[in-house]
Design a protein around this motif. Sequence first.
Motif, PDB file in Angstrom:
ATOM      1  N   GLY A   1       0.805  -1.218   0.000  1.00 15.01           N
ATOM      2  CA  GLY A   1       0.000   0.000   0.000  1.00 15.01           C
ATOM      3  C   GLY A   1       0.838   1.269   0.000  1.00 15.01           C
ATOM      4  N   TYR A   2       0.145   2.398  -0.058  1.00 17.90           N
ATOM      5  CA  TYR A   2       0.751   3.730  -0.089  1.00 17.90           C
ATOM      6  C   TYR A   2       1.584   3.986   1.174  1.00 17.90           C
ATOM      7  CZ  TYR A   2       0.778   8.893  -0.291  1.00 17.90           C
ATOM      8  OH  TYR A   2       1.135  10.219  -0.326  1.00 17.90           O
ATOM      9  N   GLY A   3       2.813   4.416   0.987  1.00 16.50           N
ATOM     10  CA  GLY A   3       3.665   4.753   2.125  1.00 16.50           C
ATOM     11  C   GLY A   3       4.301   3.567   2.814  1.00 16.50           C
ATOM     12  N   SER A   4       4.167   2.377   2.208  1.00 13.27           N
ATOM     13  CA  SER A   4       4.762   1.180   2.786  1.00 13.27           C
ATOM     14  C   SER A   4       5.943   0.747   1.910  1.00 13.27           C
ATOM     15  CB  SER A   4       3.691   0.089   2.888  1.00 13.27           C
ATOM     16  OG  SER A   4       4.193  -1.026   3.582  1.00 13.27           O
ATOM     17  N   ASN A   5       6.334  -0.513   2.021  1.00 12.12           N
ATOM     18  CA  ASN A   5       7.413  -1.019   1.162  1.00 12.12           C
ATOM     19  C   ASN A   5       7.270  -2.532   0.991  1.00 12.12           C
ATOM     20  OD1 ASN A   5       8.805  -2.430   3.328  1.00 12.12           O
ATOM     21  ND2 ASN A   5       9.595  -0.456   3.994  1.00 12.12           N
TER      22      ASN A   5
ATOM     23  N   TYR B   1       4.331 -22.005  -4.632  1.00 10.72           N
ATOM     24  CA  TYR B   1       4.391 -20.699  -5.298  1.00 10.72           C
ATOM     25  C   TYR B   1       5.749 -20.015  -5.174  1.00 10.72           C
ATOM     26  CZ  TYR B   1      -0.737 -20.490  -5.740  1.00 10.72           C
ATOM     27  OH  TYR B   1      -2.047 -20.718  -6.065  1.00 10.72           O
ATOM     28  N   TYR B   2       6.126 -19.298  -6.237  1.00  9.85           N
ATOM     29  CA  TYR B   2       7.068 -18.192  -6.079  1.00  9.85           C
ATOM     30  C   TYR B   2       6.290 -17.096  -5.374  1.00  9.85           C
ATOM     31  CZ  TYR B   2      10.712 -19.740  -9.372  1.00  9.85           C
ATOM     32  OH  TYR B   2      11.728 -20.415  -9.995  1.00  9.85           O
ATOM     33  N   VAL B   3       6.853 -16.520  -4.328  1.00  5.87           N
ATOM     34  CA  VAL B   3       6.233 -15.363  -3.680  1.00  5.87           C
ATOM     35  C   VAL B   3       7.176 -14.190  -3.888  1.00  5.87           C
ATOM     36  CG1 VAL B   3       5.353 -14.378  -1.530  1.00  5.87           C
ATOM     37  CG2 VAL B   3       5.109 -16.837  -1.952  1.00  5.87           C
ATOM     38  N   ILE B   4       6.719 -13.198  -4.641  1.00 11.01           N
ATOM     39  CA  ILE B   4       7.572 -12.046  -4.968  1.00 11.01           C
ATOM     40  C   ILE B   4       6.862 -10.777  -4.517  1.00 11.01           C
ATOM     41  CG2 ILE B   4       8.620 -10.726  -6.860  1.00 11.01           C
ATOM     42  CD1 ILE B   4       9.119 -13.404  -8.282  1.00 11.01           C
ATOM     43  N   SER B   5       7.543 -10.028  -3.669  1.00 10.50           N
ATOM     44  CA  SER B   5       6.982  -8.783  -3.146  1.00 10.50           C
ATOM     45  C   SER B   5       7.744  -7.620  -3.762  1.00 10.50           C
ATOM     46  CB  SER B   5       7.095  -8.762  -1.617  1.00 10.50           C
ATOM     47  OG  SER B   5       6.392  -7.658  -1.098  1.00 10.50           O
ATOM     48  N   VAL B   6       7.006  -6.694  -4.360  1.00  5.81           N
ATOM     49  CA  VAL B   6       7.641  -5.673  -5.182  1.00  5.81           C
ATOM     50  C   VAL B   6       7.511  -4.286  -4.542  1.00  5.81           C
ATOM     51  CG1 VAL B   6       5.564  -5.480  -6.618  1.00  5.81           C
ATOM     52  CG2 VAL B   6       7.764  -4.822  -7.560  1.00  5.81           C
ATOM     53  N   ARG B   7       8.525  -3.484  -4.741  1.00  3.54           N
ATOM     54  CA  ARG B   7       8.542  -2.118  -4.193  1.00  3.54           C
ATOM     55  C   ARG B   7       7.990  -1.135  -5.224  1.00  3.54           C
ATOM     56  NH1 ARG B   7      14.339   0.298  -2.862  1.00  3.54           N
ATOM     57  NH2 ARG B   7      14.196  -1.149  -1.084  1.00  3.54           N
ATOM     58  N   ALA B   8       7.062  -0.302  -4.789  1.00  4.68           N
ATOM     59  CA  ALA B   8       6.485   0.711  -5.689  1.00  4.68           C
ATOM     60  C   ALA B   8       7.558   1.712  -6.137  1.00  4.68           C
ATOM     61  CB  ALA B   8       5.348   1.434  -4.974  1.00  4.68           C
ATOM     62  N   PRO B   9       7.362   2.364  -7.304  1.00  6.71           N
ATOM     63  CA  PRO B   9       8.437   3.170  -7.899  1.00  6.71           C
ATOM     64  C   PRO B   9       8.649   4.563  -7.314  1.00  6.71           C
ATOM     65  CG  PRO B   9       6.530   3.128  -9.349  1.00  6.71           C
ATOM     66  CD  PRO B   9       6.225   2.199  -8.215  1.00  6.71           C
ATOM     67  N   TYR B  10       7.644   5.119  -6.630  1.00  4.01           N
ATOM     68  CA  TYR B  10       7.786   6.508  -6.166  1.00  4.01           C
ATOM     69  C   TYR B  10       8.270   6.554  -4.720  1.00  4.01           C
ATOM     70  CZ  TYR B  10       5.452   7.586 -10.505  1.00  4.01           C
ATOM     71  OH  TYR B  10       5.150   7.666 -11.848  1.00  4.01           O
ATOM     72  N   ASP B  11       9.422   7.144  -4.517  1.00  4.62           N
ATOM     73  CA  ASP B  11      10.075   7.178  -3.204  1.00  4.62           C
ATOM     74  C   ASP B  11       9.539   8.347  -2.381  1.00  4.62           C
ATOM     75  OD1 ASP B  11      11.770   7.126  -1.045  1.00  4.62           O
ATOM     76  OD2 ASP B  11      13.614   6.970  -2.219  1.00  4.62           O
ATOM     77  N   MET B  12       8.994   8.028  -1.207  1.00  2.00           N
ATOM     78  CA  MET B  12       8.458   9.073  -0.322  1.00  2.00           C
ATOM     79  C   MET B  12       9.399   9.351   0.852  1.00  2.00           C
ATOM     80  SD  MET B  12       4.597   7.579  -0.203  1.00  2.00           S
ATOM     81  CE  MET B  12       4.018   8.757   1.021  1.00  2.00           C
TER      82      MET B  12
END
Length: 213
Positions: free
Chosen positions: A26-30, A45-56
């Motif tokens: 979510g917004y403001g998390s990582n 499963y492959y479990v892949i957690s992705v980081r959003a592109p906009y750095d706050m």
Amino acid sequence: MMSLHHLIREPKIIKDKNPLLLLLHGYGSNEEDLFSFASELPEEYYVISVRAPYDMMYGSYAWYAINFDADENKFSDHEQARQSRDLIARFIDELVANYAIDENNITLIGFSQGCILSYAVALSYPQKVQRVVAMSGYLNLDIATESYASNDFSNLKIFASHGTVDQVIPVDWARKAKPILETLGIKTTYKEYPIGHGVSPQNFYDFKNWLEE
């Protein structure tokens, strides 16, 4: 070099090609946030957690900006949201190219802003995503591709959930998704839990069961 920073849990049960759970925070998390329950997810499963592109700053990231006007009205940067939508779609292609992932067995698990993006990616590119777990978010058709309604959704299934006392995204917003999705012919399960803006143990158990069905 992959276009988005991510964490990966390799499958414990190795097949020729394994299914993928792609986690969108979510917004403001990582990427660490949802990855914290990776060990509880099904072992094939492959479990892949992705980081959003906009750095706050300070380890916080966003898929798109949320701004407030003088009257404290919230509005979303739809252009950034559409760019993130396409970035995720391209990232799925990169993952399939780089890991032994079954491209016909890909699930997006999105929380809050990640949920909003999961809906947008699945409606825009249903050939890339077979299932969505959409938690504590809402359906924003403004960030889907213009021609989304003519897509083939016959292989798409959605599990949506929301807290009845969510103080961040009102439950009324979440409730609007199921009728719209069903009009598009998408098989949708919708559940509510007596919680705020979060994932309860029961919510986690229910979506895990839904995945394993």
